[in-house]
Each structure stands twice: as C-alpha cells, then as structure tokens.
Design a protein around this motif. Structure first.
Motif, PDB file in Angstrom:
ATOM      1  N   MET A   6     -17.124  -8.401  46.845  1.00 54.48           N
ATOM      2  CA  MET A   6     -16.895  -7.183  46.072  1.00 54.48           C
ATOM      3  C   MET A   6     -15.827  -7.453  45.016  1.00 54.48           C
ATOM      4  N   ILE A   7     -15.905  -6.705  43.925  1.00 52.99           N
ATOM      5  CA  ILE A   7     -14.908  -6.774  42.852  1.00 52.99           C
ATOM      6  C   ILE A   7     -14.181  -5.449  42.816  1.00 52.99           C
ATOM      7  N   ILE A   8     -12.860  -5.487  42.834  1.00 60.77           N
ATOM      8  CA  ILE A   8     -12.032  -4.274  42.809  1.00 60.77           C
ATOM      9  C   ILE A   8     -11.702  -3.945  41.349  1.00 60.77           C
ATOM     10  N   CYS A   9     -11.926  -2.669  40.962  1.00 61.08           N
ATOM     11  CA  CYS A   9     -11.657  -2.249  39.593  1.00 61.08           C
ATOM     12  C   CYS A   9     -10.155  -2.249  39.350  1.00 61.08           C
ATOM     13  N   GLU A  17     -19.849  -4.118  43.288  1.00 58.70           N
ATOM     14  CA  GLU A  17     -20.560  -5.345  43.622  1.00 58.70           C
ATOM     15  C   GLU A  17     -20.155  -6.468  42.682  1.00 58.70           C
ATOM     16  N   ASP A  18     -20.411  -7.691  43.134  1.00 60.89           N
ATOM     17  CA  ASP A  18     -19.973  -8.856  42.387  1.00 60.89           C
ATOM     18  C   ASP A  18     -20.722  -8.986  41.064  1.00 60.89           C
ATOM     19  N   VAL A  19     -21.961  -8.491  41.039  1.00 61.36           N
ATOM     20  CA  VAL A  19     -22.761  -8.653  39.826  1.00 61.36           C
ATOM     21  C   VAL A  19     -22.485  -7.545  38.811  1.00 61.36           C
ATOM     22  N   ALA A  20     -21.698  -6.515  39.166  1.00 66.79           N
ATOM     23  CA  ALA A  20     -21.457  -5.396  38.260  1.00 66.79           C
ATOM     24  C   ALA A  20     -20.560  -5.838  37.118  1.00 66.79           C
ATOM     25  N   LEU A  30     -15.217  -4.850  34.107  1.00 66.55           N
ATOM     26  CA  LEU A  30     -14.729  -5.654  35.250  1.00 66.55           C
ATOM     27  C   LEU A  30     -14.559  -7.115  34.880  1.00 66.55           C
ATOM     28  N   ARG A  31     -15.114  -7.518  33.734  1.00 65.05           N
ATOM     29  CA  ARG A  31     -15.021  -8.920  33.329  1.00 65.05           C
ATOM     30  C   ARG A  31     -14.374  -8.994  31.946  1.00 65.05           C
ATOM     31  N   GLU A  32     -13.640 -10.032  31.710  1.00 64.78           N
ATOM     32  CA  GLU A  32     -12.943 -10.188  30.443  1.00 64.78           C
ATOM     33  C   GLU A  32     -13.925 -10.385  29.297  1.00 64.78           C
ATOM     34  N   GLU A  33     -15.099 -10.998  29.554  1.00 59.24           N
ATOM     35  CA  GLU A  33     -16.043 -11.215  28.479  1.00 59.24           C
ATOM     36  C   GLU A  33     -16.587  -9.894  27.966  1.00 59.24           C
TER      37      GLU A  33
END
Length: 484
Positions: A6-9, A17-20, A30-33
C-alpha cells in the motif's frame, strides 16, 4: 501469500494501492512524476489582441479578427514559439464566441431590412453577399477578390511555417440562406460610419468596424388605413338626427300636437284636521290638505316618527264623496277607532280597553270529559250551550289571560267583571262589555265609565267613515278628528 503493498498519501494519510497514481480521498498525486507532469502542463486561457481587443483561442498566433500577430516572432536560429500544448483540447460548448460570430448573431431580420429600405425576396434563386468590404487590410493578411482576408497568405515565415497549425473553433451551425433580392432591383449604397469611415450594410444599426451606433431615423406619419376612392358618386343619405325644416311662425299649430297639461290636484271638499290629545306635543294640529293624506312615520303627511310602534305608512285618510274615510294599510300594529256606543264584533277582531289589548275569538267547543275516567279538580264549567272565548294579547304577540263564558255578556274592568285587571289605572270598575245576541252575533260596548274609552281595530280592506269628534289611535298616539 503476501498482501499487496500500500502507498500512504502524504497529504491526508489515506492508504492507497501500489498502482494508484493519486489519492482516492483527496486526489493528491502519489508519485513525483505525476506531480511534475501536472505542474509542467501549461494553463493557457487564450490571447487578447492588443489592437482590436478581440479574444483568440489558446494556440492562435494571428488575431482572427484583424490579422495582427499576437506575440513576437522568435529570433533567427531558434524554434518557433508554440504556446499551444500538444494535447490541449477545448470542448466546443466552452469555446467563446469571436467578434465575427457575435456579428453574425446580430444579423438583421426581414422586418428590419424592410425598415432600412432593402427589398428582399426569399423565393428568388439569387444569393446576396452581405459581408462588407474590408476597410482595413493589416500587414501579413492578403485580400481575396471578394474582399475577405485569407490567413496564411503574406504571413511571415516564422508564423506560417514550422509552427503547429492553430486550432480553429468548431464550425457554427448552418444558418438559413439569406433572402435574395428581387431581380432587377438596385441595392442601396453602403452606410458610412461617422467615426471611422468604414462602409456598412444599409440596415446596420452600428458600425461593424468600431461599434459606433447609427442614429435612428424619425418615424414619419403613417398612411391612412382606409382609402376613399375619388370616383365614388356623392350621395346624400337622410338621417333621423338631421335637423328638420323650420316651421313658420304664422302657421297655426294643431291642437292635437300640443301636450296636455298635467291636471292640478283638486283641493279637499271640506276642511278637516287631526289634533293630538296625549304626549308631550299635546294640542299639535295636522291639517288634511290633500285628497289622500298618509298617516305614519316622519315621511308621511301626518308624521308621528317619535313613536316606535308606528309604521312608515300605517293608514290613509281620504276624502271620498263628501266623506272622510280611514283606511288601514296593513301595518303590523294597525290603526284603531274609538267606539262611540257599540260596534259589531267578528271572530278575530282586536280591541283596546285601558292598557289591555284583547282579542275576541268567538264561539269555541268544549270537549266533554270521557265517561268512566276519574274527574280532575277545576273551576266550575260554564252552563250548557255555546261558549265564547276572549284572550289577552301580550307584548310580542304572546297569549296572556283567557276567559270562556257562555254569555249573554262578558264584562271587562278592574273588579267584579268576568275579566278583571286590577292593576290597570286606565280601566274603570266596569269598563266595557261584549254583548252576545241570541243568534250568536256579538257587539263591543263602551260603558262610558272610564276616560280612555274602548278602541276597535279597523279591519283590512274595510274603510271606516270618520265624523267630527272621533278619536283615532295609532301606536300610543290619540288623534281627534275636527271638521269645520
């Protein structure tokens, strides 16, 4: 079996979820890109022309209204400027209207064209060019033979080549073709703007170039809606309202055409008057000056409006064949005449003795007691034979004391009579009698012992002849008749 990571906001702490790529609660990246892509995306809102102040869509390098280059050309050796993002898309519903589209929406109607002097024919097969000739040709924009500017012809190479093609707004919905002029009709000259001198269509209400409104023409007098033909023959029609020819003064007027004069009221055959005998206005005289004199309230000839028991028109005193007659007009309380010596009574007659109003009801049948029943105590019954009844009438038409007697006399007074009213000060000890004959007829007699006398009510539809000295009672008023 391992669970999905899991990815924490970082903004709200929600587990995703990891793919979000963004938080499902606050939509934070959730991702820098993804954040970098979002920040790198330009947010262009379009350009406003610095010459004509027309709005241009994002990515347009040349003004769509006047053809002016919206931003400076790049230096030599550098790639051309492109302010339109590669994937930017503006929905057709959100594209703002350009000045040209606004001018098309303000096209005049058939009625306005007729008011301006244009003769249009919708069914003609010839089209008309309504676009005014361009009064100003900006540099870099070529003029076509029809007078319209073609973008791209004569534009510098920096704006015409190498740059991405400018996005044009979606085409406007097709409009109905303008009505064609009548063949052979001459088109009026263009209307020049008083401000900038640009030519505009004759029906234009404002200048298409600078927006200056044109002055309205003053409305002239309207032609009449009804036209009278001059060739109609002149005819004369007679009207009932037309004046008739004057009548000569020397011509005699026939007696039949003269209006009959209104006959004047004849004076009474003899003089008579009524004198008030009681009350605060005792001695007041009322002269009988007409052939028929009304007696009643304030509006009558003989007005007694202070008495609440008197109707507006209770009775009429009329002169008939050298006689004075009293007629009851059907009022609720009626009118009474004092009995001289005696007067005939009929069942249902009302009479006044003192302060008592009594009604003579005539003979009545007494139901004999049934045989075999226990007799009830009571006063002695009258003698065998017909029984006559007299009833006291109370205020409000209520029934009071009742007397049954077999005759031949029913006496009324204060004491020692068949009907005794000891509290009536206007009654004598023996005031009046009802005398019944052998044939059953009855008469009301005044014994003359009391000063108030006995009054008998005048029957409806049966006038009573009055003589000098008679007393008429209306309500509580006593009026004496004087003839002379």
């Amino acid at each position: 079996m391992l669970a999905n990571p899991m990815i924490i906001c970082p903004a709200c702490g929600k587990e995703n979820e990891d793919v979000a790529s963004e938080c499902k609660r606050c939509r934070a990246p959730l991702r820098e890109e993804a954040a970098a892509d979002e920040l790198a995306m330009p947010q262009s809102l379009g350009e406003v022309c610095r010459r004509c102040e027309a709005y241009n869509e994002p990515g347009v390098s040349v003004c769509t209204n006047c053809g002016l280059q919206l931003f400076a050309a790049p230096a030599s050796g550098q790639p051309p400027l492109d302010k339109t993002p590669p994937d930017a898309f503006t929905p057709p519903s959100q594209v703002p209207e350009t000045l040209s589209e606004e001018l098309r929406a303000l096209a005049i109607s058939d009625e306005e064209a007729a008011e301006a002097g244009l003769t249009m024919a919708a069914r003609s097969g010839v089209a008309i060019e309504t676009t005014p000739p361009a009064a100003f040709a900006p540099p870099g924009v070529a003029q076509s033979a029809s007078g319209r500017a073609r973008v791209g012809e004569g534009v510098p190479a920096a704006a015409a080549s190498g740059a991405a093609p400018a996005r044009r707004p979606p085409p406007a919905p097709p409009r109905a073709p303008p009505p064609a002029p009548v063949l052979g009709a001459a088109l009026p000259a263009g209307k020049a703007c008083p401000n900038c001198g640009a030519l505009n269509p004759p029906a234009a209400k404002f200048c298409f170039e600078c927006g200056t409104p044109f002055a309205r023409k003053a409305a002239g007098p309207r032609p009449p809606s009804i036209e009278v033909a001059a060739e109609l023959p002149a005819e004369t029609f007679e009207d009932a309202t037309m004046e008739s020819s004057p009548v000569a003064l020397d011509e005699p007027v026939p007696a039949e055409s003269a209006a009959e004069p209104i006959p004047e009221e004849q004076p009474p055959p003899f003089a008579a008057k009524l004198v008030l005998q009681n009350g605060s206005a005792e001695g007041t005289e009322f002269a009988l000056g007409h052939l028929e004199n009304s007696l009643g309230g304030s509006a009558a000839h003989i007005g007694l409006g202070d008495d609440p028991f008197i109707a507006p028109h209770a009775a009429t005193l009329a002169f008939v064949d050298e006689r004075l007659v009293l007629r009851d007009e059907g009022s609720a309380n009626g009118v009474y005449v004092r009995v001289r010596e005696s007067a005939a009574l009929e069942p249902g007659d009302l009479f006044v003795a003192g302060e008592r109003l009594l009604r003579y009801e005539g003979p009545v049948e007494m139901v004999p007691p049934a045989e075999g029943d226990l007799p009830l105590l009571g006063a002695p019954r009258p003698a065998q034979g017909p029984v006559y009844r007299v009833t006291e009438v109370l205020l409000g038409a209520k029934t009071g004391r009742t007397c049954h007697r077999g005759g031949p006399v029913i006496s009324i007074g204060r004491a020692g009579c068949d009907m005794n009213f000891a509290g009536d000060s206007l009654l004598a000890a023996k005031h009046g009698e009802i005398r019944i004959a052998e044939d059953g007829t009855a008469a009301l007699a005044d014994l003359g012992h009391g000063p108030s006398g006995v009054f008998l009510r005048v029957r409806a539809q049966q006038p009573v002849e009055l003589q000098a000295g008679d007393v008429v009672r209306v309500g509580d008023q006593h009026l004496r008749v004087e003839v002379g």
